[in-house]
Design a protein around this motif. Sequence first.
Motif, mmCIF file in Angstrom:
data_model
loop_
_atom_site.group_PDB
_atom_site.id
_atom_site.type_symbol
_atom_site.label_atom_id
_atom_site.label_comp_id
_atom_site.label_asym_id
_atom_site.label_seq_id
_atom_site.Cartn_x
_atom_site.Cartn_y
_atom_site.Cartn_z
ATOM 1 N N UNK A 60 22.112 -10.293 7.765
ATOM 2 C CA UNK A 60 22.550 -8.910 7.990
ATOM 3 C C UNK A 60 21.500 -8.049 8.685
ATOM 4 N N UNK A 61 20.233 -8.421 8.581
ATOM 5 C CA UNK A 61 19.184 -7.632 9.238
ATOM 6 C C UNK A 61 19.013 -8.017 10.706
ATOM 7 N N UNK A 62 19.019 -9.335 11.016
ATOM 8 C CA UNK A 62 18.615 -9.787 12.347
ATOM 9 C C UNK A 62 19.772 -10.184 13.261
ATOM 10 N N UNK A 63 20.832 -10.731 12.706
ATOM 11 C CA UNK A 63 21.920 -11.195 13.579
ATOM 12 C C UNK A 63 22.557 -10.054 14.382
ATOM 13 N N UNK A 64 22.801 -8.872 13.771
ATOM 14 C CA UNK A 64 23.393 -7.793 14.581
ATOM 15 C C UNK A 64 22.496 -7.378 15.744
ATOM 16 N N UNK A 65 21.185 -7.346 15.490
ATOM 17 C CA UNK A 65 20.245 -6.970 16.553
ATOM 18 C C UNK A 65 20.295 -8.001 17.693
ATOM 19 N N UNK A 66 20.352 -9.267 17.304
ATOM 20 C CA UNK A 66 20.441 -10.339 18.300
ATOM 21 C C UNK A 66 21.746 -10.231 19.094
ATOM 22 N N UNK A 67 22.842 -9.943 18.406
ATOM 23 C CA UNK A 67 24.131 -9.816 19.092
ATOM 24 C C UNK A 67 24.099 -8.659 20.087
ATOM 25 N N UNK A 68 23.431 -7.584 19.719
ATOM 26 C CA UNK A 68 23.303 -6.452 20.652
ATOM 27 C C UNK A 68 22.595 -6.892 21.929
ATOM 28 N N UNK A 69 21.510 -7.658 21.762
ATOM 29 C CA UNK A 69 20.723 -8.127 22.922
ATOM 30 C C UNK A 69 21.569 -9.052 23.792
ATOM 31 N N UNK A 70 22.225 -10.019 23.169
ATOM 32 C CA UNK A 70 23.049 -10.966 23.937
ATOM 33 C C UNK A 70 24.147 -10.206 24.681
ATOM 34 N N UNK A 71 24.730 -9.230 23.994
ATOM 35 C CA UNK A 71 25.808 -8.443 24.609
ATOM 36 C C UNK A 71 25.308 -7.656 25.814
ATOM 37 N N UNK A 72 24.141 -7.048 25.661
ATOM 38 C CA UNK A 72 23.575 -6.259 26.775
ATOM 39 C C UNK A 72 23.362 -7.119 28.010
#
Length: 246
Positions: A60-72
Amino acid sequence: MLTPSQIVEAGLGAALATGLGFGAYMYQAMWPPARLFGPAMRAPKRPGEIALTFDDGPNPRWTPELLDILGRHGVKATFFLVGRYAATQHPLVQRIHDEGHLIGNHTWNHPNLAFSGAEKTREELVRTNLELEQITGAPVRYFRPPFGARRPATLHISRELGMTPVLWNAITSDWTATDPAQLVPQFTRLMESHQRQGLATNLVLHDGGHLSLDVNRAASIAAAEQLIGQFRASHRFVRLDAWESN
Ligand SMILES: [Zn+2]
């Protein structure tokens, strides 16, 4: 957790069953290029392609941040999820799926399957698939054994369940890193070497930790973003299913 002596004992028993010495057994069980226990996907002869794969989430801490990066960056990746975490993070698993990433099975409890019996292995894989498929509605077609550890039954059972077993050809100890600078140069060397050999790169990073949700993966996430920036002009980032025909 097994104690070291229990591991040696389990390994010896398993080695005897295969007719291999302990050292040879451990090599076959743990070394990604070894093939005696059956083939597993590593990286095809498709130079210029990189599959970013992330193990031990959802976190819950790191996966959303990673998804934001991949999405960008418009990059699609592959996530090997731990079933017992997925069970408590349904919306996050759904988000991974909805954003076009591929979800694979990384077992329920993250055991070392080189020392697990067939029944336990099957239970770990089936339970995780049921959980993931219940959340996303999509069949799970890929499986990465924890630690890359396997015995012949491990790969056989995953194929029986309709999953391609997957290892890797690029890894560093990202789970111990505190700075992406400890990771990016090693991955860069590996990718350049694969490119010279005419191979794709199947790269492992961790967006979670198999022992706890409470881990720091800042370096791994930052390394992923730097690698995307560094290679996006010369390489293509793909999901593992892009290689299924190989
Ligand atoms: Zn793992």
